[in-house]
Design a protein around this motif. Structure first.
Motif, PDB file in Angstrom:
ATOM      1  N   ASN A 234       0.869  -1.170   0.000  1.00 41.08           N
ATOM      2  CA  ASN A 234       0.000   0.000   0.000  1.00 41.08           C
ATOM      3  C   ASN A 234       0.915   1.231   0.000  1.00 41.08           C
ATOM      4  O   ASN A 234       1.564   1.540   0.994  1.00 41.08           O
ATOM      5  CB  ASN A 234      -0.874  -0.058   1.257  1.00 41.08           C
ATOM      6  N   MET A 235       0.991   1.873  -1.176  1.00 36.80           N
ATOM      7  CA  MET A 235       1.971   2.962  -1.325  1.00 36.80           C
ATOM      8  C   MET A 235       1.682   4.119  -0.364  1.00 36.80           C
ATOM      9  O   MET A 235       2.603   4.754   0.139  1.00 36.80           O
ATOM     10  CB  MET A 235       2.009   3.477  -2.772  1.00 36.80           C
ATOM     11  N   ASP A 236       0.405   4.368  -0.097  1.00 39.25           N
ATOM     12  CA  ASP A 236       0.065   5.471   0.816  1.00 39.25           C
ATOM     13  C   ASP A 236       0.630   5.174   2.207  1.00 39.25           C
ATOM     14  O   ASP A 236       1.164   6.061   2.882  1.00 39.25           O
ATOM     15  CB  ASP A 236      -1.455   5.658   0.922  1.00 39.25           C
ATOM     16  N   ASP A 237       0.499   3.924   2.612  1.00 32.43           N
ATOM     17  CA  ASP A 237       1.015   3.537   3.928  1.00 32.43           C
ATOM     18  C   ASP A 237       2.540   3.698   3.969  1.00 32.43           C
ATOM     19  O   ASP A 237       3.114   4.147   4.962  1.00 32.43           O
ATOM     20  CB  ASP A 237       0.617   2.095   4.229  1.00 32.43           C
ATOM     21  N   MET A 238       3.185   3.353   2.859  1.00 28.65           N
ATOM     22  CA  MET A 238       4.652   3.485   2.807  1.00 28.65           C
ATOM     23  C   MET A 238       5.062   4.950   2.922  1.00 28.65           C
ATOM     24  O   MET A 238       5.993   5.299   3.663  1.00 28.65           O
ATOM     25  CB  MET A 238       5.187   2.931   1.492  1.00 28.65           C
ATOM     26  N   GLU A 239       4.369   5.794   2.169  1.00 25.87           N
ATOM     27  CA  GLU A 239       4.678   7.237   2.208  1.00 25.87           C
ATOM     28  C   GLU A 239       4.516   7.759   3.640  1.00 25.87           C
ATOM     29  O   GLU A 239       5.380   8.464   4.162  1.00 25.87           O
ATOM     30  CB  GLU A 239       3.713   8.036   1.313  1.00 25.87           C
ATOM     31  N   ALA A 240       3.377   7.367   4.254  1.00 24.45           N
ATOM     32  CA  ALA A 240       3.071   7.869   5.595  1.00 24.45           C
ATOM     33  C   ALA A 240       4.133   7.395   6.586  1.00 24.45           C
ATOM     34  O   ALA A 240       4.570   8.147   7.476  1.00 24.45           O
ATOM     35  CB  ALA A 240       1.689   7.390   6.013  1.00 24.45           C
ATOM     36  N   SER A 241       4.553   6.162   6.400  1.00 28.19           N
ATOM     37  CA  SER A 241       5.513   5.564   7.313  1.00 28.19           C
ATOM     38  C   SER A 241       6.868   6.301   7.268  1.00 28.19           C
ATOM     39  O   SER A 241       7.477   6.596   8.298  1.00 28.19           O
ATOM     40  CB  SER A 241       5.639   4.102   6.914  1.00 28.19           C
ATOM     41  N   VAL A 242       7.338   6.625   6.056  1.00 28.35           N
ATOM     42  CA  VAL A 242       8.612   7.364   5.925  1.00 28.35           C
ATOM     43  C   VAL A 242       8.468   8.752   6.531  1.00 28.35           C
ATOM     44  O   VAL A 242       9.356   9.213   7.267  1.00 28.35           O
ATOM     45  CB  VAL A 242       8.985   7.584   4.442  1.00 28.35           C
ATOM     46  N   LYS A 243       7.370   9.374   6.214  1.00 30.94           N
ATOM     47  CA  LYS A 243       7.142  10.740   6.684  1.00 30.94           C
ATOM     48  C   LYS A 243       7.192  10.787   8.201  1.00 30.94           C
ATOM     49  O   LYS A 243       7.898  11.611   8.802  1.00 30.94           O
ATOM     50  CB  LYS A 243       5.762  11.203   6.195  1.00 30.94           C
ATOM     51  N   GLU A 244       6.459   9.846   8.789  1.00 27.17           N
ATOM     52  CA  GLU A 244       6.385   9.841  10.253  1.00 27.17           C
ATOM     53  C   GLU A 244       7.768   9.581  10.864  1.00 27.17           C
ATOM     54  O   GLU A 244       8.196  10.279  11.783  1.00 27.17           O
ATOM     55  CB  GLU A 244       5.392   8.769  10.701  1.00 27.17           C
ATOM     56  N   ALA A 245       8.476   8.599  10.317  1.00 23.71           N
ATOM     57  CA  ALA A 245       9.798   8.259  10.875  1.00 23.71           C
ATOM     58  C   ALA A 245      10.743   9.448  10.734  1.00 23.71           C
ATOM     59  O   ALA A 245      11.478   9.797  11.666  1.00 23.71           O
ATOM     60  CB  ALA A 245      10.352   7.033  10.164  1.00 23.71           C
ATOM     61  N   ARG A 246      10.718  10.100   9.572  1.00 28.82           N
ATOM     62  CA  ARG A 246      11.629  11.229   9.353  1.00 28.82           C
ATOM     63  C   ARG A 246      11.278  12.392  10.275  1.00 28.82           C
ATOM     64  O   ARG A 246      12.176  13.083  10.769  1.00 28.82           O
ATOM     65  CB  ARG A 246      11.620  11.651   7.885  1.00 28.82           C
ATOM     66  N   SER A 247       9.978  12.546  10.533  1.00 30.41           N
ATOM     67  CA  SER A 247       9.585  13.656  11.406  1.00 30.41           C
ATOM     68  C   SER A 247      10.084  13.421  12.835  1.00 30.41           C
ATOM     69  O   SER A 247      10.232  14.354  13.608  1.00 30.41           O
ATOM     70  CB  SER A 247       8.061  13.843  11.387  1.00 30.41           C
ATOM     71  N   LYS A 248      10.367  12.152  13.153  1.00 24.56           N
ATOM     72  CA  LYS A 248      10.887  11.852  14.503  1.00 24.56           C
ATOM     73  C   LYS A 248      12.408  11.814  14.522  1.00 24.56           C
ATOM     74  O   LYS A 248      13.020  11.351  15.495  1.00 24.56           O
ATOM     75  CB  LYS A 248      10.355  10.492  14.957  1.00 24.56           C
ATOM     76  N   GLY A 249      13.019  12.195  13.404  1.00 27.48           N
ATOM     77  CA  GLY A 249      14.487  12.275  13.373  1.00 27.48           C
ATOM     78  C   GLY A 249      15.160  11.011  12.892  1.00 27.48           C
ATOM     79  O   GLY A 249      16.383  10.873  12.967  1.00 27.48           O
ATOM     80  N   THR A 250      14.379  10.048  12.386  1.00 27.93           N
ATOM     81  CA  THR A 250      14.992   8.813  11.865  1.00 27.93           C
ATOM     82  C   THR A 250      15.463   9.049  10.429  1.00 27.93           C
ATOM     83  O   THR A 250      14.740   9.618   9.612  1.00 27.93           O
ATOM     84  CB  THR A 250      13.965   7.650  11.905  1.00 27.93           C
ATOM     85  N   ASP A 251      16.687   8.630  10.176  1.00 28.78           N
ATOM     86  CA  ASP A 251      17.287   8.812   8.867  1.00 28.78           C
ATOM     87  C   ASP A 251      16.944   7.581   8.009  1.00 28.78           C
ATOM     88  O   ASP A 251      17.715   6.615   7.954  1.00 28.78           O
ATOM     89  CB  ASP A 251      18.812   8.955   9.084  1.00 28.78           C
ATOM     90  N   VAL A 252      15.763   7.622   7.374  1.00 27.96           N
ATOM     91  CA  VAL A 252      15.299   6.438   6.627  1.00 27.96           C
ATOM     92  C   VAL A 252      16.131   6.292   5.352  1.00 27.96           C
ATOM     93  O   VAL A 252      16.134   7.174   4.499  1.00 27.96           O
ATOM     94  CB  VAL A 252      13.795   6.554   6.275  1.00 27.96           C
ATOM     95  N   ARG A 253      16.824   5.166   5.232  1.00 31.45           N
ATOM     96  CA  ARG A 253      17.795   4.998   4.143  1.00 31.45           C
ATOM     97  C   ARG A 253      17.524   3.841   3.224  1.00 31.45           C
ATOM     98  O   ARG A 253      18.076   3.772   2.125  1.00 31.45           O
ATOM     99  CB  ARG A 253      19.167   4.674   4.749  1.00 31.45           C
ATOM    100  N   ALA A 254      16.806   2.852   3.719  1.00 30.42           N
ATOM    101  CA  ALA A 254      16.660   1.653   2.889  1.00 30.42           C
ATOM    102  C   ALA A 254      15.280   1.055   3.074  1.00 30.42           C
ATOM    103  O   ALA A 254      14.628   1.246   4.109  1.00 30.42           O
ATOM    104  CB  ALA A 254      17.723   0.620   3.246  1.00 30.42           C
ATOM    105  N   LEU A 255      14.865   0.335   2.046  1.00 29.93           N
ATOM    106  CA  LEU A 255      13.569  -0.328   2.048  1.00 29.93           C
ATOM    107  C   LEU A 255      13.795  -1.795   1.696  1.00 29.93           C
ATOM    108  O   LEU A 255      14.405  -2.102   0.673  1.00 29.93           O
ATOM    109  CB  LEU A 255      12.672   0.326   0.986  1.00 29.93           C
ATOM    110  N   CYS A 256      13.345  -2.691   2.583  1.00 31.39           N
ATOM    111  CA  CYS A 256      13.441  -4.122   2.290  1.00 31.39           C
ATOM    112  C   CYS A 256      12.122  -4.583   1.702  1.00 31.39           C
ATOM    113  O   CYS A 256      11.060  -4.316   2.270  1.00 31.39           O
ATOM    114  CB  CYS A 256      13.690  -4.928   3.558  1.00 31.39           C
ATOM    115  N   ILE A 257      12.220  -5.265   0.568  1.00 32.95           N
ATOM    116  CA  ILE A 257      11.028  -5.832  -0.065  1.00 32.95           C
ATOM    117  C   ILE A 257      11.288  -7.309  -0.314  1.00 32.95           C
ATOM    118  O   ILE A 257      12.359  -7.662  -0.816  1.00 32.95           O
ATOM    119  CB  ILE A 257      10.762  -5.159  -1.431  1.00 32.95           C
TER     120      ILE A 257
END
Ligand code: DCS
Length: 515
Positions: A234-257
């Motif tokens: 669910n691409m919307d969920d993925m977008e939301a998940s990155v956004k939320e993590a980045r807003s908390k200061g997490t440096d999101v760098r990789a995606l495992c599929i």
């Protein structure tokens, strides 16, 4: 001086039989204060690692096997390990050509000219020729190889990828590994800079990912697969998940599929793959594509396998800067050589300086085991049309494939026929992940026992049937839902009996905990 200490220690041990006993005792549970290394002092990250596939249920299954061997009376004659995708443990026959080549590599005395006549009665010519070729390159399976893996094998892997995708592959960017696991660990270790590094993992996921992130102290950034839509992304969920993590200061760098999915069995559509690549491109995220089940595709017409690399290439110049690492393994497919530990990863668009650092890192482990590398060679360069072994190879692979396909359907139907259970079909991989609605009384009984409700269900299943599956909580699941994962690897001639056991257990469980 050292000798003096050793002697003094020896004599004090002699003088005190009590000490001697504890020093030489095999107990690992001595009081912590006696040990430099204790639960309190050891690496916290190791303690945080959880790996359900070989967790409580698997340990209990082991002890039941011992009970059976000691002829203790149990309500079943055999423990069936459906907790792990380990086909040969459930008697899947190894591919003949593969074992012929590896046996010759192991015992080169068979290849000496004076044995040739006898050898040709036992082995097909192409197996002999292949073993000789491999031995020319590795010299001996007992010798360390190049740290990235034997160069000629990496060239074969590159050719295999080129043929699969129609895209060039560079053997220098292909590293052979001890199963896909060690490749995944290596790459996650290199990506993780500190505890703020975020790695996106699917929920549910194969616990190698969460376990490795715990070990390296990285931050998991979960995204949910949509059970109501055949476990699609669910691409919307993925977008939301990155956004939320980045807003908390997490440096999101990789995606495992994981494609096809474990534990979910879904195959990604081409459209979904494009969306993921676009997402990684936009968000500047490294794509880690776990494609170990790439030949376990059971609806090839409707849901064929597309590698991320192929689709990335098709998306053209604009996406040239996407960083991709793909993983493959000899453990899965129709091969199932899990115990041999072979695999590879291919890097696309990864900075050359980083590739050098990865090379340095794997060099510290000298090399992946050579027997596993040989299987990678055979997996990626199997007998071809016109070769003596081709008909038998095709026949064996085809028979395993057709049987897996039938068993996948049977097991999903079996779960779907149970009261309160729904199960998506497995489009690929080796597992189904049914959702179980548990009666309130069972949930309370689980709580009382200090267990997750789905774990409780699986433990009762194991006790009643000898079938060992893994509770959904070991993979992650939507809150307040309960699942289990079972492989569909039990032998086909016993499969109806196996399904019957599960059905009977489920009915009894519901009757026992009826609300
Ligand atoms: N990636 C996925 C998605 C896997 O399912 C597995 C193994 C691996 C990587 C690593 O396998 P190898 O190291 O053997 O190549 N699957 C485990 C599982 O869930 N059951 O069996 C093992």
């Amino acid at each position: 001086m050292l000798n003096a200490i050793a002697l003094a220690t020896k004599s004090s041990l002699r003088a005190s039989p009590h000490h001697a006993k504890s020093f030489f005792s095999y107990s690992t549970r001595s009081p912590a204060r006696n040990k430099v290394l204790s639960l309190e002092s050891m690496n916290e990250a190791v303690k945080n690692v959880e790996y359900a596939v070989r967790g409580e249920l698997a340990l209990k299954a082991e002890s039941l096997r011992v009970d059976l061997a000691q002829k203790k009376p149990l309500p079943f004659e055999r423990v069936i390990g459906c907790n792990i995708g380990n086909p040969q443990q459930l008697y899947q026959k190894p591919i003949t050509f593969f074992r012929q080549v590896v046996s010759l590599c192991e015992n080169p005395d068979l290849l000496v000219p004076k044995n040739r006549e006898v050898l040709l009665q036992l082995y097909p010519k192409d197996a002999i020729v292949r073993a000789e070729m491999l031995l020319r390159d590795v010299i001996s399976v007992g010798a360390y190889s190049h740290s990235k893996g034997v160069p000629s094998i990496r060239r074969n892997v590159a050719k295999f990828i080129e043929k699969r995708d129609g895209v060039p592959a560079n053997p220098e960017h292909i590293f052979l590994t001890q199963g896909a696991s060690s490749g995944v660990q290596t790459i996650l270790q290199v990506i993780t800079k500190n505890q703020h590094t975020g790695i996106m993992i699917p929920i549910p996921q194969y616990p190698l990912y969460s376990a490795t992130l715990s070990l390296f102290n990285a931050t998991p950034v979960p995204y949910y697969l949509d059970e109501s839509n055949q476990w699609a992304l669910n691409m919307d969920d993925m977008e939301a998940s990155v956004k939320e993590a980045r807003s908390k200061g997490t440096d999101v760098r990789a995606l495992c599929i994981i494609n096809p999915g474990n534990p979910t069995g879904q195959c990604l559509s081409e459209e979904n793959i494009r969306q993921v690549i676009d997402f990684c491109h936009r968000e500047r995220i490294i794509l880690l594509a776990d494609e170990v089940y790439q030949t376990n595709i059971y609806q090839p017409g409707r849901k064929p396998f597309h590698s991320f690399k192929k689709i990335l290439h098709q998306m053209g110049e604009e996406y040239k800067d996407v960083e991709l690492v793909s993983f493959h393994s000899i453990s899965k497919g129709m091969i199932g050589e899990c115990g041999r530990r072979g695999g590879y990863f291919e890097m696309v668009g990864i900075d050359e300086d980083v590739v050098d650092q990865i090379y340095k890192l794997v060099s510290a482990n000298l090399c992946p085991n050579v027997q596993g590398q040989i299987l990678v060679d055979l997996m990626t360069n199997p007998p071809q049309k016109g070769d003596e072994s081709y008909p038998q190879y095709q026949e064996e692979i085809g028979a395993i494939y057709e049987s897996l396909k039938r068993r996948a359907v049977k097991l999903a139907n079996c779960f779907n026929g149970m009261e309160g259970v729904t199960c998506n079909e497995a489009e690929g991989a080796m597992y189904v992940f049914p959702k179980i609605t548990l009666p309130q009384k069972a949930i309370e009984a689980a709580k009382k026992a200090g267990k997750e409700p789905d774990n409780y269900y699986c433990l009762e299943m194991l006790d009643a049937t000898g079938v060992c599956v893994v509770n959904g909580s070991g993979f992650g699941q939507a809150p307040n839902t309960w699942h289990l994962r079972s492989t569909f690897l039990p032998e086909e001639h016993l499969f109806d009996e196996f399904c019957g056991k599960l059905e009977k257990f489920h009915a009894q469980f519901l009757a026992k905990y009826k609300d």
